[in-house]
Structures are given as C-alpha cells and as structure tokens.
Design a protein around this motif. Structure first.
Motif, PDB file in Angstrom:
ATOM      1  N   LEU A  20      -6.569   6.567   6.124  1.00 54.82           N
ATOM      2  CA  LEU A  20      -4.945   6.043   6.175  1.00 54.82           C
ATOM      3  C   LEU A  20      -4.485   6.462   7.330  1.00 54.82           C
ATOM      4  O   LEU A  20      -3.783   7.595   7.423  1.00 54.82           O
ATOM      5  N   PRO A  21      -4.856   5.611   8.545  1.00 56.95           N
ATOM      6  CA  PRO A  21      -4.369   6.281   9.768  1.00 56.95           C
ATOM      7  C   PRO A  21      -2.653   6.147   9.689  1.00 56.95           C
ATOM      8  O   PRO A  21      -2.070   6.796  10.644  1.00 56.95           O
ATOM      9  N   ALA A  22      -2.156   5.328   8.884  1.00 56.77           N
ATOM     10  CA  ALA A  22      -0.615   5.101   9.186  1.00 56.77           C
ATOM     11  C   ALA A  22      -0.007   6.351   8.580  1.00 56.77           C
ATOM     12  O   ALA A  22       0.947   7.011   8.769  1.00 56.77           O
ATOM     13  N   THR A  41      -4.487   2.921  -3.166  1.00 53.82           N
ATOM     14  CA  THR A  41      -5.523   2.495  -4.365  1.00 53.82           C
ATOM     15  C   THR A  41      -6.326   1.415  -3.647  1.00 53.82           C
ATOM     16  O   THR A  41      -7.659   1.219  -3.911  1.00 53.82           O
ATOM     17  N   GLN A  42      -5.565   0.317  -3.450  1.00 54.09           N
ATOM     18  CA  GLN A  42      -6.344  -1.007  -2.987  1.00 54.09           C
ATOM     19  C   GLN A  42      -6.868  -0.801  -1.627  1.00 54.09           C
ATOM     20  O   GLN A  42      -7.768  -1.476  -1.304  1.00 54.09           O
ATOM     21  N   ALA A  43      -6.613   0.251  -0.903  1.00 52.94           N
ATOM     22  CA  ALA A  43      -7.441   0.533   0.441  1.00 52.94           C
ATOM     23  C   ALA A  43      -8.686   1.138   0.078  1.00 52.94           C
ATOM     24  O   ALA A  43      -9.544   1.355   0.992  1.00 52.94           O
ATOM     25  N   LEU A  44      -8.995   1.835  -1.176  1.00 50.18           N
ATOM     26  CA  LEU A  44     -10.162   2.280  -1.164  1.00 50.18           C
ATOM     27  C   LEU A  44     -11.453   1.718  -1.508  1.00 50.18           C
ATOM     28  O   LEU A  44     -11.566   0.374  -1.817  1.00 50.18           O
ATOM     29  N   HIS A  45     -12.651   2.097  -0.924  1.00 44.25           N
ATOM     30  CA  HIS A  45     -13.894   1.293  -0.818  1.00 44.25           C
ATOM     31  C   HIS A  45     -14.948   2.579  -1.015  1.00 44.25           C
ATOM     32  O   HIS A  45     -14.851   3.526  -0.479  1.00 44.25           O
ATOM     33  N   LYS A  46     -16.007   1.878  -1.692  1.00 40.40           N
ATOM     34  CA  LYS A  46     -17.104   2.884  -2.123  1.00 40.40           C
ATOM     35  C   LYS A  46     -17.851   3.132  -0.866  1.00 40.40           C
ATOM     36  O   LYS A  46     -18.445   2.217   0.060  1.00 40.40           O
ATOM     37  N   ILE A  83      -7.918  19.505   3.181  1.00 42.52           N
ATOM     38  CA  ILE A  83      -7.897  18.957   4.539  1.00 42.52           C
ATOM     39  C   ILE A  83      -9.114  17.871   4.457  1.00 42.52           C
ATOM     40  O   ILE A  83     -10.107  18.177   3.536  1.00 42.52           O
ATOM     41  N   GLU A  84      -9.191  16.838   5.393  1.00 40.64           N
ATOM     42  CA  GLU A  84     -10.169  15.877   5.300  1.00 40.64           C
ATOM     43  C   GLU A  84     -10.620  15.918   6.832  1.00 40.64           C
ATOM     44  O   GLU A  84      -9.770  15.870   7.584  1.00 40.64           O
ATOM     45  N   LEU A  95      -5.196  13.678   1.339  1.00 46.86           N
ATOM     46  CA  LEU A  95      -5.306  15.019   2.206  1.00 46.86           C
ATOM     47  C   LEU A  95      -4.962  14.530   3.667  1.00 46.86           C
ATOM     48  O   LEU A  95      -5.396  13.678   4.197  1.00 46.86           O
ATOM     49  N   PRO A  96      -3.969  15.046   4.207  1.00 49.90           N
ATOM     50  CA  PRO A  96      -3.749  14.944   5.284  1.00 49.90           C
ATOM     51  C   PRO A  96      -4.828  15.574   6.518  1.00 49.90           C
ATOM     52  O   PRO A  96      -5.386  16.480   6.132  1.00 49.90           O
ATOM     53  N   ASN A  97      -4.586  14.865   7.731  1.00 52.09           N
ATOM     54  CA  ASN A  97      -5.703  15.104   8.662  1.00 52.09           C
ATOM     55  C   ASN A  97      -5.634  16.380   9.214  1.00 52.09           C
ATOM     56  O   ASN A  97      -6.482  17.207   9.753  1.00 52.09           O
TER      57      ASN A  97
END
Length: 414
Positions: free
Chosen positions: A244-246, A290-295, A369-370, A267-269
């Motif tokens: 989620l870059p935004a 949730t719509q941005a999630l992909h496997k 953290i991610e 998780l914030p970067n």
C-alpha cells in the motif's frame, strides 16, 4: 501432532441507564439488495470505528488499544430504538446509522446477529437487565427480542452488590470467563432502571497454522530507539497481501478455518510510521484495502502478545455529538411502561486479547513492521510484524467486529 493455532476474541459493552425521578414525561429484498445492505452496514460501522478509535487513541496515548466497534454500536443501537426526539437524532448521527426508522435500524443489526446465531466460532449475546417492578414497553421489548435476539431479566438495583454480581456473572459466562467484573457495584443504585449489555466471544483456528517449533525470541521495536525481545511466531504460506504505497504500509489477511472471518494486519513500512499511518487510515475506507489484497507467497513473523483494555465511553460519545443521552433532558420514553425519565449514567467497555500459537483471545493493537523486497516470483514476500501496527477482525462483508493497535509488548509474555 501440532496443536491448531487458534484465535479467540472477547469484547463487550454495557450501557447503564439511570432513572432521574419518578415523574411523568412530558419489507423483503432480493439477494442483490441484501448484499448492498450488508455492504452499507459494514461501511457505516467502519466509519464509526474510525471515529471511536480517534477518540480512544487520544485518551490512551502511547497505550495498546483494543475494542469492538460492533459491540459498542450494537449496544448503543439497542438504546437508540427506545429513544425519541433530539436524543434519537444525536444517536442516529453519532452512530452513523443508515436510517432513523427503528425497524430498519434493528434489521441492520439482525442480519449480522442472525448470521452467527448458530456459530461455534463467534458468539454474540445481548441482554437487558431491568429494575424489579418495572416492565419494558411492548414495542421496545418485541424489537429487542426479535431483532437483537435479546432477553430481559429483572434485578434489584437497590442491592447494588447482588445486581452487579448477576450482571457480571452473565457477562463472564458469555465470554468464556475472560471478561470479569465489568460493572462495579458503585455504578448501580436504587435509581437505576436498565442495564443493556452486549457480549462477544470469538475463538477460531487459523486456516494456516503457525508451527510451534518455529517460534523463537526476536526483536520487537517499540520505537526508533527502544526494543524488547519477544517470542516471534513464523509461517510461510500463500496469503492475501497488498503493498500500500499511498499509506506507506502493507496489509496481510490471516483467515480463520471454517469461517468467513479473518484478521487483517496493516503494518507501516517504518518502525516509527504508525502515527502517520493512523492519520491516513482516517480517510481510507477499509474496503479499499481489502479489495487490494491478492494471494501470494508470504513469510510471516508475528509476535505472541497479550493486552487488556477497559474504558468508560461517556466522554467519547459526547465528543462524537451524543451528549443529550447523558443529560437530565434525555429522551428514552419508548423503553419502560412507567413514565419515568431516563438518562445514561455510564458506558463501559472491556476487552482482553491473548495471541499465541494455540489461541488468541480478545483484540489489541500491536507494533508491526513489514519489509517488502523485490525478488523473483518464487521468493516469498516478507511480512515481519516487528514494530507497532493496526489490526482488525472482519468478515467477508468487511463487517468490523474488532479493531485495535499494538504499540507496546512485555518481554517474553507467557
């Protein structure tokens, strides 16, 4: 054999209504429409959650926050269907309800309550405690019984210790003995007329379990300077994930077995990125995430943690524009058969969470953290929850049952 990783959550809210003085008070839809109604309910609940979280975050600066937006909104909605005039209008606005018609309000909550009525994973219970010698108005009683699946029980609030023990015993039973002593005897007296309670207990098994042998001591960064050593669980599996870059963050969905429920971690970067993330989340619909999630293949590291949370919500409700319900001019004339003016004296919310390989109870916010690195497709994405983060428990419709943040952890919680 490895034990399944479980997650159980427990939340509840009590609305305590205190009588002032005993003086007189001056259709079916198709599937598409039903789905649309569920999505609108979830959207409005998410907005209410953002508003409540903002106030709780300010009240509990630097602390873990754990709460159930659905529990709070459900209990307040039970009070709303017994309200009139400006009190009702303020609750409609402050709770973000889709309608000011009590039948439609109740139906919105019924569709969620009914969906989990027979669930062995998520248990939701409502209860009304009423002063001996008083009776609910028939319309109010029927609406709560039919739509909120709530039963009424008479108690003698004048015997505050016994009344509190009765209420707290019901709460403890409905939450698998996790939430105790919700209502203090000091909150009740001979003028008390009604206590409305909502309790939620959730216990699920991860669809993809964390192997217990994979848990090792690791670093959790509290901020840019301080850190603690905590037991860190790990698993590598295909999960729904989004960069989620935004938001300068990443999101991960951890689903529960035999359920339409999942935990969503945002998780914030950066180690110190939670405040900036929280500000952006105020203007970001949960459904957009949730719509941005992909496997994709993800290597997940998640700390074991425990957190407890209790708050009296009267100040929060007043800050959200729902003040008249606490005043001598409160209008709850649709509740009791007797013409007594009522007002809310307290709103109490208490939560507990325990996340480990075998189980999680309640909910809280955790530092996460991610780290996402550009790698060949066969290499997993890294999602290391090693600093403060936000989390939610939602269903397939994005109905937000639990929300929180984790910003601090004890060293080596057991």
């Amino acid at each position: 054999m490895e034990k399944p990783l479980k997650f159980c959550a427990c939340w509840l809210l009590a609305l305590i209504l205190l009588a002032l003085s005993p003086v007189p008070l001056v259709r079916s839809s198709d599937v598409t429409m039903a789905d649309a109604a569920k999505q609108e309910f979830a959207r409005r609940l998410a907005i209410f959650s953002i508003n409540v979280y903002g106030k709780l975050s300010a009240l509990k600066s630097g602390e873990n926050v754990v709460f159930s937006p659905f529990s709070i909104q459900t209990c307040a909605a039970m009070a709303r269907v017994g309200a009139e005039g400006e009190t009702a209008a303020q609750l409609d606005s402050g709770l973000g309800l889709a309608s000011n018609d009590v039948e439609q309000i109740a139906q919105g909550f019924h569709q969620v309550l009914a969906a989990y009525q027979d669930s062995q994973i998520l248990r939701i219970a409502n209860k009304i405690f009423i002063m001996d010698g008083h009776q609910l108005r028939q319309e109010f009683d029927q609406l709560l019984t039919k739509q909120f699946l709530s039963a009424a029980q008479s108690v003698n609030f004048a015997n505050s210790a016994q009344a509190a023990a009765t209420i707290n015993g019901w709460v403890e039973q409905r939450t698998n003995h996790l939430i105790k002593d919700l209502v203090p005897p000091s909150a009740l007296n001979a003028d008390s007329r009604l206590v409305l309670v909502n309790a939620i207990h959730f216990k699920g098994t991860w669809q993809h379990q964390f192997p217990k042998h994979g848990t090792r001591p690791d670093t959790f960064y509290l901020n840019g300077e301080r850190s603690v050593q905590v037991p860190m669980m790990s698993v590598k599996e295909r999960f729904r994930y989004a960069d989620l870059p935004a938001l300068d963050a990443a999101a991960l969905e951890l689903p529960y077995k035999d359920s339409d429920l999942s935990m969503l971690i945002i998780l914030p970067n950066s180690k110190t990125g939670l405040p900036a993330l929280e500000e952006k989340l105020r203007f970001t619909p949960l459904s957009q995430i949730t719509q941005a999630l992909h496997k994709t293949q993800v290597l997940v590291k998640l700390p074991k943690f425990k957190a407890e949370f209790q708050v009296e919500l009267s100040e929060v409700f007043q800050q959200l524009g729902m003040s008249k319900m606490f005043s001598d001019g409160a209008e709850f004339g649709k509740m009791l058969q007797s013409p007594e003016p009522l007002k809310v004296s307290a709103i109490i919310h208490k939560a507990f969470i325990d996340v480990n390989e075998e189980g999680t109870e309640a909910a809280a916010a955790t530092g996460v953290i991610e780290m996402r690195m550009l790698m060949p497709d066969w290499e997993p994405t890294l999602f290391y929850v090693e600093h403060p983060f936000r989390f939610y428990i939602v269903n397939v419709d994005d109905t937000l049952l639990f929300a929180g943040r984790l910003v601090t952890l004890q060293t080596n919680p057991t």
